[in-house]
Design a protein around this motif. Structure first.
Motif, PDB file in Angstrom:
ATOM      1  N   VAL A 177       0.835  -1.196   0.000  1.00 44.16           N
ATOM      2  CA  VAL A 177       0.000   0.000   0.000  1.00 44.16           C
ATOM      3  C   VAL A 177       0.873   1.250   0.000  1.00 44.16           C
ATOM      4  N   GLU A 178       0.591   2.139  -0.942  1.00 46.79           N
ATOM      5  CA  GLU A 178       1.249   3.446  -0.986  1.00 46.79           C
ATOM      6  C   GLU A 178       0.260   4.488  -0.491  1.00 46.79           C
ATOM      7  N   CYS A 179       0.669   5.307   0.465  1.00 49.78           N
ATOM      8  CA  CYS A 179      -0.206   6.343   1.021  1.00 49.78           C
ATOM      9  C   CYS A 179      -0.042   7.649   0.259  1.00 49.78           C
ATOM     10  N   GLU A 180      -1.163   8.256  -0.103  1.00 49.93           N
ATOM     11  CA  GLU A 180      -1.166   9.570  -0.740  1.00 49.93           C
ATOM     12  C   GLU A 180      -1.827  10.566   0.204  1.00 49.93           C
ATOM     13  N   TYR A 181      -1.143  11.662   0.490  1.00 45.28           N
ATOM     14  CA  TYR A 181      -1.664  12.668   1.418  1.00 45.28           C
ATOM     15  C   TYR A 181      -2.025  13.936   0.661  1.00 45.28           C
TER      16      TYR A 181
END
Length: 305
Positions: A177-181
């Motif tokens: 999982v890659e988190c995008e903020y």
């Protein structure tokens, strides 16, 4: 009444006596205020439900088995304990406690545990995910799957939430999982345009009736951008709006909730939030309803130093 956006400033003013009451969520401040012996605490549900949102226009999350695997894998207990520090309760259905129908709590009348029913039907979330991947013609090995998690906020607290989800999905499903903020305005635009895969969201009811939580998901609502439409669901909510038979209305909402979470896996309920208000002991007859404005008509002070 004061509007103080910065939490540390708000807590300091409550501590030094410039404020008489305020909501408190951080454990360090809870301990500090409790240590003074100068506050009463009012705790209860605040009419808010948080959930995980899936974009069904996306190939991956258009698959029911994939969505249900994520619902089963959600660590609700961990979120409530770790992220909300006990100021929340794991949600195993959608409509939060405290919402009434015919003068009674909807959750008392409809106490089904939809998440647990899903877990009993599919004990192995990772295996269910693999089945969904096969149906999509994708590599059934979850370790080869990469997804992006969209988080509304760029501060440390937002990163804490997204990274918790990231680690949990890695642990339970074996995926990457890659988190995008992004800031809230960007989050709104991205979800409205379906430029996301999975995201965290929440809803606070506008009024004290289950409809304020269920009409969000009718096909033309345009509020929660899942890409899901259901004539069956729409009709359940329309019928609930028409009938004056409260038992029938309760059962219509019950069926709608089952369709939303258990049957179609549209959203993953996460937690129901508490409000935790510290009030100085010299404030008497203070009442803050879950819905509507604070009424201080009968509130007074006694023994103020």
């Amino acid at each position: 009444m004061k509007i103080i956006k910065e939490e540390t400033s708000r807590m300091n003013e409550l501590y030094n006596g410039s404020l008489d009451s305020a909501g408190v969520s951080k454990q360090e401040w809870i301990d500090k205020f409790n240590g003074t012996g100068k506050f009463d605490v009012k705790k209860g549900y605040d009419g808010t439900g948080f959930y995980t949102l899936f974009n069904q226009k996306n190939k991956l999350f258009g698959n029911e088995k994939v969505r249900k695997a994520f619902i089963i894998a959600e660590d609700r207990e961990g979120v409530a304990k770790t992220l909300y520090r006990g100021l929340a309760e794991p949600a195993y259905a959608w409509c939060p406690p405290g919402i009434q129908i015919d003068g009674k709590d909807f959750r008392d009348k409809v106490n089904h545990n939809l998440v647990e029913e899903l877990k009993k039907q599919h004990p192995d979330a990772k295996a269910l995910l693999s089945e969904g991947l096969k149906e999509l013609g994708l590599d059934p090995d979850p370790s080869k799957l990469n997804i992006k998690y969209l988080e509304s906020g760029t501060d440390a607290r937002s990163k804490e939430f997204a990274e918790f989800a990231q680690q949990n999905y890695k642990s339970k499903l074996g995926i990457n999982v890659e988190c995008e903020y992004v800031e809230w305005a960007v989050f709104q635009k991205r979800t409205e345009q379906y430029e996301f895969e999975i995201a965290g969201s929440g809803w606070t009811g506008d009024y004290n009736d289950p409809n304020t939580f269920f009409d969000l998901f009718i096909s033309n609502a345009g509020i929660t951008n899942t890409g899901w439409t259901s004539e069956k669901y729409d009709n359940l909510i329309k019928d609930a709006a028409k009938t004056t038979d409260m038992e029938k209305r309760t059962n219509l909402f019950k069926d709608a909730e089952r369709l939303l979470v258990y049957e179609d896996g549209v959203i993953s309920p996460r937690i129901w939030r508490f409000k935790n208000t510290f009030i100085r002991k010299y404030i008497k007859n203070y009442a803050a309803p879950t819905f509507g404005t604070i009424d201080l008509k009968y509130t007074y002070t006694e023994g103020r130093e």
